[in-house]
Design a protein around this motif. Structure first.
Motif, PDB file in Angstrom:
ATOM      1  N   ARG A 262       0.830  -1.209   0.000  1.00 23.88           N
ATOM      2  CA  ARG A 262       0.000   0.000   0.000  1.00 23.88           C
ATOM      3  C   ARG A 262       0.862   1.255   0.000  1.00 23.88           C
ATOM      4  NH1 ARG A 262      -3.045  -3.145   3.801  1.00 23.88           N
ATOM      5  NH2 ARG A 262      -5.081  -3.738   2.951  1.00 23.88           N
ATOM      6  N   VAL A 263       1.958   1.224   0.765  1.00 21.39           N
ATOM      7  CA  VAL A 263       2.837   2.405   0.856  1.00 21.39           C
ATOM      8  C   VAL A 263       3.467   2.710  -0.500  1.00 21.39           C
ATOM      9  CG1 VAL A 263       4.958   3.329   1.872  1.00 21.39           C
ATOM     10  CG2 VAL A 263       3.331   2.057   3.297  1.00 21.39           C
ATOM     11  N   GLY A 265       2.420   1.610  -3.371  1.00 19.63           N
ATOM     12  CA  GLY A 265       1.333   1.882  -4.309  1.00 19.63           C
ATOM     13  C   GLY A 265       0.904   3.335  -4.289  1.00 19.63           C
ATOM     14  N   ARG A 266       0.841   3.929  -3.083  1.00 16.23           N
ATOM     15  CA  ARG A 266       0.462   5.343  -2.992  1.00 16.23           C
ATOM     16  C   ARG A 266       1.489   6.212  -3.720  1.00 16.23           C
ATOM     17  NH1 ARG A 266      -1.208   4.010   2.409  1.00 16.23           N
ATOM     18  NH2 ARG A 266       0.825   4.674   3.231  1.00 16.23           N
ATOM     19  N   SER A 267       2.766   5.871  -3.567  1.00 15.39           N
ATOM     20  CA  SER A 267       3.814   6.646  -4.222  1.00 15.39           C
ATOM     21  C   SER A 267       3.735   6.505  -5.742  1.00 15.39           C
ATOM     22  CB  SER A 267       5.190   6.184  -3.729  1.00 15.39           C
ATOM     23  OG  SER A 267       6.227   6.829  -4.431  1.00 15.39           O
ATOM     24  N   ALA A 269       1.163   5.730  -7.536  1.00 15.68           N
ATOM     25  CA  ALA A 269      -0.058   6.344  -8.066  1.00 15.68           C
ATOM     26  C   ALA A 269       0.189   7.818  -8.382  1.00 15.68           C
ATOM     27  CB  ALA A 269      -1.202   6.199  -7.063  1.00 15.68           C
ATOM     28  N   GLU A 270       1.072   8.451  -7.605  1.00 13.63           N
ATOM     29  CA  GLU A 270       1.390   9.868  -7.817  1.00 13.63           C
ATOM     30  C   GLU A 270       2.493  10.052  -8.857  1.00 13.63           C
ATOM     31  OE1 GLU A 270       0.374  11.439  -3.288  1.00 13.63           O
ATOM     32  OE2 GLU A 270       2.432  10.917  -3.831  1.00 13.63           O
ATOM     33  N   PRO A 281      -6.468  -2.396  -6.670  1.00 11.99           N
ATOM     34  CA  PRO A 281      -6.288  -2.700  -5.250  1.00 11.99           C
ATOM     35  C   PRO A 281      -6.582  -4.165  -4.962  1.00 11.99           C
ATOM     36  CG  PRO A 281      -8.325  -1.490  -5.616  1.00 11.99           C
ATOM     37  CD  PRO A 281      -7.625  -1.507  -6.913  1.00 11.99           C
ATOM     38  N   HIS A 286      -1.542  -3.592  -3.936  1.00 16.66           N
ATOM     39  CA  HIS A 286      -2.032  -3.332  -5.284  1.00 16.66           C
ATOM     40  C   HIS A 286      -1.367  -4.281  -6.269  1.00 16.66           C
ATOM     41  CE1 HIS A 286      -2.638   0.519  -3.178  1.00 16.66           C
ATOM     42  NE2 HIS A 286      -3.644   0.721  -4.011  1.00 16.66           N
TER      43      HIS A 286
END
Length: 333
Positions: A262-263, A265-267, A269-270, A281, A286
């Protein structure tokens, strides 16, 4: 003395410029103040001194450094003669900091005085203009652990740049790694690429059309051949870089399927890995798909994120990553 209007000030400055001799010996500020007074401008010597200092920052005005200083017109020097606006000075300072190391030496030598003048310009208006402080408010930091630049011989850089600009072949002695002797090569130089702290020459060996990379710091000698280079048909340095030409490894692209945390994946995604990246997800993170150049850099990146990533496809890459991680784990037991 009553405050002068902007029009009166401008007229005085033009009069002052016309009163300056074209060369040394020049005229002192006191002599210029007297001449201005004779022309109808009642002005103090101190004001004339301030005017001259400001004019020297933006125009071709100089003094002899004596006491008292004698002022005259200097020799106009292309852009330097036009003065520098605040925005131009800011651009030049940022260029000096982040770009000048990849410019030809002849160009940076020519612009050194202009870079210095830009820095002086920003410093002189630091208290009056907020834009002048922008250079101190931005920085560039590499995403990876920074290392010191490799040492490159100045004479090698000079010859490489001359051959690139003249579009002629170059003769080099090149040591591909520290454990082997240097070999002679005749190359068709195509461009320079900065990769972190290392500068690479992109070139084709004589008789081939396959562009290769040569680290400048591994070139012990370089000599101009004065022979026109042979450029591969349709070659583009931008396309070569975009296709992973300086990332090393096998050619072509790879269809990648990953599990990411998740960590991570957030990066991603940006800041996506590619334009066609897709993420779905799942319960613990992800699933990510993307098309990327199949290079060592990709493998190094995956290994650097090993706690947050798992290669699902292709199976050959999964096997390579698994083998490398097992070897690394064995070394740390």
């Amino acid at each position: 003395m009553s405050k002068q209007s902007p029009h009166d000030t401008l007229e005085r400055l033009w009069d002052l410029l016309e009163l300056l001799p074209n060369s040394q010996p020049g005229r002192t500020a006191n002599e210029l103040a007297e001449a201005l007074e004779n022309n109808g401008s009642a002005i103090t010597t101190r004001t004339v001194e301030r005017d001259l200092v400001k004019m020297a920052e933006r125009l071709w005005v100089e003094h002899d450094g004596a006491r008292p200083q004698r002022w005259c017109k200097g020799k106009p020097k292309t852009l330097d003669a036009l003065g520098i606006t605040t925005s131009a000075a800011l651009t030049l300072c940022l260029m000096d900091r982040y770009v000048s190391h990849v410019l030809p030496n002849a160009l940076t030598d020519e612009f050194r005085a202009l870079f210095d003048k830009a820095a002086n310009k920003l410093e002189s208006i630091r208290e009056q203009n907020r834009l002048s402080q922008w250079v101190g408010k931005v920085a560039v930091e590499p995403a990876t652990l920074p290392t010191l630049p490799a040492k490159v011989k100045p004479e090698v850089v000079k010859v490489v740049q001359e051959c690139l600009l003249s579009e002629e072949q170059i003769e080099i002695d090149y040591q591909s790694n520290p454990e082997v002797d240097a070999k002679k090569h005749v190359l068709n130089p195509l461009g320079l690429v900065q990769v972190g702290p290392i500068t690479y020459l992109v070139a084709t060996p004589s008789g081939t059309e396959q562009p290769l990379t040569f680290a400048l710091h591994r070139i012990s000698q370089a000599k101009r051949s004065y022979t026109p280079l042979i450029k591969p048909s349709g070659f583009s340095l931008d396309a070569f870089v975009a296709e992973g030409g300086v990332q090393f490894g096998s050619k072509g692209t790879i269809s990648l399927k990953l599990w990411v945390s998740r960590v991570l994946g957030r990066s991603l995604a940006e800041t996506p890995l590619s334009k066609d990246q897709k993420m779905q997800p799942v319960s613990d993170g992800h699933t990510l798909t993307a098309t990327l150049p199949n290079t060592w850099r990709l493998k190094w990146w995956i290994l650097s994120k090993s706690g947050d990533i798992e290669v699902i496809e292709p199976t050959t890459l999964r096997g390579e990553i698994s083998s490398t991680l097992r070897d690394a784990a064995n070394r740390h037991t």
